[in-house]
Motif scaffolding. Structure first.
Motif, PDB file in Angstrom:
ATOM      1  N   THR A  61       0.838  -1.201   0.000  1.00  0.00           N
ATOM      2  CA  THR A  61       0.000   0.000   0.000  1.00  0.00           C
ATOM      3  C   THR A  61       0.869   1.246   0.000  1.00  0.00           C
ATOM      4  O   THR A  61       0.605   2.217  -0.737  1.00  0.00           O
ATOM      5  CB  THR A  61      -0.920   0.005   1.239  1.00  0.00           C
ATOM      6  OG1 THR A  61      -1.795  -1.126   1.176  1.00  0.00           O
ATOM      7  CG2 THR A  61      -1.753   1.278   1.294  1.00  0.00           C
ATOM      8  N   TRP A  62       1.929   1.235   0.806  1.00  0.00           N
ATOM      9  CA  TRP A  62       2.861   2.372   0.837  1.00  0.00           C
ATOM     10  C   TRP A  62       3.569   2.526  -0.504  1.00  0.00           C
ATOM     11  O   TRP A  62       3.733   3.649  -1.004  1.00  0.00           O
ATOM     12  CB  TRP A  62       3.887   2.156   1.953  1.00  0.00           C
ATOM     13  CG  TRP A  62       5.031   3.114   1.902  1.00  0.00           C
ATOM     14  CD1 TRP A  62       5.025   4.434   2.262  1.00  0.00           C
ATOM     15  CD2 TRP A  62       6.353   2.842   1.414  1.00  0.00           C
ATOM     16  NE1 TRP A  62       6.262   4.993   2.038  1.00  0.00           N
ATOM     17  CE2 TRP A  62       7.096   4.039   1.536  1.00  0.00           C
ATOM     18  CE3 TRP A  62       6.982   1.696   0.926  1.00  0.00           C
ATOM     19  CZ2 TRP A  62       8.428   4.127   1.156  1.00  0.00           C
ATOM     20  CZ3 TRP A  62       8.316   1.772   0.547  1.00  0.00           C
ATOM     21  CH2 TRP A  62       9.022   2.977   0.668  1.00  0.00           C
ATOM     22  N   VAL A  63       3.983   1.405  -1.101  1.00  0.00           N
ATOM     23  CA  VAL A  63       4.645   1.426  -2.399  1.00  0.00           C
ATOM     24  C   VAL A  63       3.776   2.119  -3.434  1.00  0.00           C
ATOM     25  O   VAL A  63       4.247   2.951  -4.226  1.00  0.00           O
ATOM     26  CB  VAL A  63       4.981  -0.012  -2.866  1.00  0.00           C
ATOM     27  CG1 VAL A  63       5.246  -0.061  -4.373  1.00  0.00           C
ATOM     28  CG2 VAL A  63       6.186  -0.548  -2.114  1.00  0.00           C
ATOM     29  N   HIS A  64       2.484   1.817  -3.426  1.00  0.00           N
ATOM     30  CA  HIS A  64       1.576   2.392  -4.416  1.00  0.00           C
ATOM     31  C   HIS A  64       1.254   3.861  -4.139  1.00  0.00           C
ATOM     32  O   HIS A  64       0.803   4.568  -5.032  1.00  0.00           O
ATOM     33  CB  HIS A  64       0.301   1.551  -4.497  1.00  0.00           C
ATOM     34  CG  HIS A  64       0.522   0.243  -5.193  1.00  0.00           C
ATOM     35  ND1 HIS A  64      -0.304  -0.843  -5.041  1.00  0.00           N
ATOM     36  CD2 HIS A  64       1.505  -0.154  -6.063  1.00  0.00           C
ATOM     37  CE1 HIS A  64       0.145  -1.843  -5.768  1.00  0.00           C
ATOM     38  NE2 HIS A  64       1.232  -1.446  -6.399  1.00  0.00           N
ATOM     39  N   LYS A  65       1.509   4.314  -2.930  1.00  0.00           N
ATOM     40  CA  LYS A  65       1.412   5.749  -2.658  1.00  0.00           C
ATOM     41  C   LYS A  65       2.610   6.469  -3.259  1.00  0.00           C
ATOM     42  O   LYS A  65       2.507   7.606  -3.723  1.00  0.00           O
ATOM     43  CB  LYS A  65       1.352   5.993  -1.142  1.00  0.00           C
ATOM     44  CG  LYS A  65       0.037   5.587  -0.495  1.00  0.00           C
ATOM     45  CD  LYS A  65       0.054   5.884   1.001  1.00  0.00           C
ATOM     46  CE  LYS A  65      -1.257   5.484   1.662  1.00  0.00           C
ATOM     47  NZ  LYS A  65      -1.229   5.717   3.126  1.00  0.00           N
ATOM     48  N   CYS A  66       3.753   5.802  -3.242  1.00  0.00           N
ATOM     49  CA  CYS A  66       4.976   6.375  -3.828  1.00  0.00           C
ATOM     50  C   CYS A  66       4.939   6.329  -5.353  1.00  0.00           C
ATOM     51  O   CYS A  66       5.422   7.249  -6.021  1.00  0.00           O
ATOM     52  CB  CYS A  66       6.201   5.617  -3.328  1.00  0.00           C
ATOM     53  SG  CYS A  66       6.470   5.668  -1.552  1.00  0.00           S
ATOM     54  N   CYS A  67       4.385   5.245  -5.878  1.00  0.00           N
ATOM     55  CA  CYS A  67       4.346   5.039  -7.327  1.00  0.00           C
ATOM     56  C   CYS A  67       3.137   4.171  -7.663  1.00  0.00           C
ATOM     57  O   CYS A  67       3.169   2.961  -7.417  1.00  0.00           O
ATOM     58  CB  CYS A  67       5.633   4.371  -7.789  1.00  0.00           C
ATOM     59  SG  CYS A  67       5.732   4.097  -9.579  1.00  0.00           S
ATOM     60  N   PRO A  68       2.071   4.751  -8.179  1.00  0.00           N
ATOM     61  CA  PRO A  68       0.868   3.974  -8.520  1.00  0.00           C
ATOM     62  C   PRO A  68       1.196   2.798  -9.434  1.00  0.00           C
ATOM     63  O   PRO A  68       2.063   2.899 -10.305  1.00  0.00           O
ATOM     64  CB  PRO A  68      -0.026   4.998  -9.235  1.00  0.00           C
ATOM     65  CG  PRO A  68       0.418   6.319  -8.693  1.00  0.00           C
ATOM     66  CD  PRO A  68       1.906   6.179  -8.497  1.00  0.00           C
ATOM     67  N   SER A  69       0.517   1.696  -9.232  1.00  0.00           N
ATOM     68  CA  SER A  69       0.819   0.481  -9.992  1.00  0.00           C
ATOM     69  C   SER A  69       0.709   0.688 -11.497  1.00  0.00           C
ATOM     70  O   SER A  69       1.482   0.114 -12.264  1.00  0.00           O
ATOM     71  CB  SER A  69      -0.110  -0.666  -9.561  1.00  0.00           C
ATOM     72  OG  SER A  69      -1.461  -0.343  -9.816  1.00  0.00           O
ATOM     73  N   GLU A  70      -0.222   1.521 -11.935  1.00  0.00           N
ATOM     74  CA  GLU A  70      -0.394   1.712 -13.377  1.00  0.00           C
ATOM     75  C   GLU A  70       0.839   2.353 -14.011  1.00  0.00           C
ATOM     76  O   GLU A  70       1.114   2.154 -15.199  1.00  0.00           O
ATOM     77  CB  GLU A  70      -1.627   2.564 -13.651  1.00  0.00           C
ATOM     78  CG  GLU A  70      -1.957   2.748 -15.135  1.00  0.00           C
ATOM     79  CD  GLU A  70      -2.105   1.426 -15.899  1.00  0.00           C
ATOM     80  OE1 GLU A  70      -1.867   1.420 -17.115  1.00  0.00           O
ATOM     81  OE2 GLU A  70      -2.456   0.403 -15.266  1.00  0.00           O
ATOM     82  N   THR A  71       1.616   3.091 -13.218  1.00  0.00           N
ATOM     83  CA  THR A  71       2.818   3.730 -13.744  1.00  0.00           C
ATOM     84  C   THR A  71       3.829   2.693 -14.216  1.00  0.00           C
ATOM     85  O   THR A  71       4.322   2.744 -15.350  1.00  0.00           O
ATOM     86  CB  THR A  71       3.468   4.631 -12.682  1.00  0.00           C
ATOM     87  OG1 THR A  71       2.526   5.634 -12.275  1.00  0.00           O
ATOM     88  CG2 THR A  71       4.715   5.311 -13.236  1.00  0.00           C
ATOM     89  N   TYR A  72       4.146   1.726 -13.357  1.00  0.00           N
ATOM     90  CA  TYR A  72       5.140   0.721 -13.764  1.00  0.00           C
ATOM     91  C   TYR A  72       4.527  -0.367 -14.637  1.00  0.00           C
ATOM     92  O   TYR A  72       5.209  -0.928 -15.493  1.00  0.00           O
ATOM     93  CB  TYR A  72       5.869   0.123 -12.554  1.00  0.00           C
ATOM     94  CG  TYR A  72       5.007  -0.498 -11.484  1.00  0.00           C
ATOM     95  CD1 TYR A  72       4.415  -1.746 -11.651  1.00  0.00           C
ATOM     96  CD2 TYR A  72       4.826   0.153 -10.269  1.00  0.00           C
ATOM     97  CE1 TYR A  72       3.647  -2.322 -10.652  1.00  0.00           C
ATOM     98  CE2 TYR A  72       4.059  -0.417  -9.265  1.00  0.00           C
ATOM     99  CZ  TYR A  72       3.471  -1.654  -9.450  1.00  0.00           C
ATOM    100  OH  TYR A  72       2.707  -2.216  -8.458  1.00  0.00           O
ATOM    101  N   MET A  73       3.239  -0.638 -14.461  1.00  0.00           N
ATOM    102  CA  MET A  73       2.596  -1.649 -15.310  1.00  0.00           C
ATOM    103  C   MET A  73       2.524  -1.166 -16.755  1.00  0.00           C
ATOM    104  O   MET A  73       2.806  -1.921 -17.691  1.00  0.00           O
ATOM    105  CB  MET A  73       1.192  -1.943 -14.786  1.00  0.00           C
ATOM    106  CG  MET A  73       1.160  -2.578 -13.412  1.00  0.00           C
ATOM    107  SD  MET A  73       1.454  -4.344 -13.432  1.00  0.00           S
ATOM    108  CE  MET A  73      -0.228  -4.928 -13.647  1.00  0.00           C
ATOM    109  N   ALA A  74       2.152   0.098 -16.948  1.00  0.00           N
ATOM    110  CA  ALA A  74       2.060   0.655 -18.297  1.00  0.00           C
ATOM    111  C   ALA A  74       3.432   0.661 -18.967  1.00  0.00           C
ATOM    112  O   ALA A  74       3.562   0.371 -20.158  1.00  0.00           O
ATOM    113  CB  ALA A  74       1.489   2.064 -18.246  1.00  0.00           C
ATOM    114  N   LEU A  75       4.466   0.997 -18.184  1.00  0.00           N
ATOM    115  CA  LEU A  75       5.823   1.015 -18.729  1.00  0.00           C
ATOM    116  C   LEU A  75       6.236  -0.366 -19.222  1.00  0.00           C
ATOM    117  O   LEU A  75       6.743  -0.510 -20.342  1.00  0.00           O
ATOM    118  CB  LEU A  75       6.808   1.503 -17.661  1.00  0.00           C
ATOM    119  CG  LEU A  75       8.294   1.450 -18.045  1.00  0.00           C
ATOM    120  CD1 LEU A  75       8.572   2.326 -19.261  1.00  0.00           C
ATOM    121  CD2 LEU A  75       9.160   1.871 -16.858  1.00  0.00           C
ATOM    122  N   VAL A  76       6.003  -1.401 -18.422  1.00  0.00           N
ATOM    123  CA  VAL A  76       6.395  -2.752 -18.815  1.00  0.00           C
ATOM    124  C   VAL A  76       5.575  -3.240 -20.005  1.00  0.00           C
ATOM    125  O   VAL A  76       6.108  -3.895 -20.907  1.00  0.00           O
ATOM    126  CB  VAL A  76       6.273  -3.722 -17.624  1.00  0.00           C
ATOM    127  CG1 VAL A  76       6.505  -5.162 -18.073  1.00  0.00           C
ATOM    128  CG2 VAL A  76       7.267  -3.342 -16.546  1.00  0.00           C
TER     129      VAL A  76
END
Length: 210
Positions: free
Chosen positions: A11-26
């Protein structure tokens, strides 16, 4: 660390970087979209690298119940990954599609060659069955995203190969390489125990874990 704490860290990780940010990149990287890195700043690349690498490391440690000093030396040759077996399931993760029963049986294997005491067992000549204790099969755990080593490891490898190495890892490449303060990955050097401990401290503090 408990599953509850792993979930709080995610949950903290996704506050720092929303999952869609790294998912879209990959997704863009795997599709060969040349625009994937066009607007990727060094700051964002470093953030995504640290977050995904931490999640891959922590979920692997959690599932394999391994010590930090054993895991930091993990190499590509210690992983047995059959793309024909894992790609379908991993792709469904990336596109937020439900996994089928068949997908849930996809797996890759991890060999902990640095597992404490393993060489001693070999030297004592224990039977082969006893030496399988440091070989692990990793399956999807979509209902446990904070602990899902299958997803995070494959995500990390995709980023490492396409963002940092521009090619596949060599057998002796470390899975968790050292990363400089400038976000540059140092190929041939594994992450240090102190660096991992600093990441753990940062994550537990950010997640409010005592």
């Amino acid at each position: 660390m408990s599953k509850g704490f792993m979930d709080r860290i995610l949950t903290w990780v996704h506050k720092c970087c929303p999952s869609e940010t790294y998912m879209a990149l990959v997704r863009m990287l795997l599709e060969g979209d040349k625009a994937a890195t066009k607007n990727l700043t060094l700051e964002l690349r470093t953030l995504i690298t640290r977050i995904v690498m931490y999640q891959a490391f922590s979920t692997t440690a959690w599932n394999l119940w391994t010590r930090c000093f054993e895991l930091i030396k993990l190499k590509r040759k210690d992983l047995t990954i059959d793309p024909s077996e894992v790609n379908m399931a991993f792709g469904k993760y990336l596109y937020n599609e439900p996994l089928s029963t068949k997908d849930l049986h996809a797996r890759f294997e991890v060999f902990l060659s640095n597992r404490k005491g393993w060489q001693r067992k070999v030297d004592k000549g224990l039977k082969e069955a006893d030496l399988h204790s440091n070989r692990y099969k990793v399956y999807p755990q979509p209902d446990m995203p904070g602990c899902d080593c299958f997803f995070w490891m494959l995500l990390w490898l995709a980023l490492l190969e396409r963002i940092h190495y521009n090619g596949e890892l060599e057998p002796d490449d470390f899975i968790f390489p050292a990363i400089g303060s400038n976000g540059i990955v140092h190929r041939g050097e594994h992450i240090s125990h102190d660096a991992v401990q600093a990441w753990i401290d940062e994550a537990t503090t950010g997640a409010g874990i005592p």
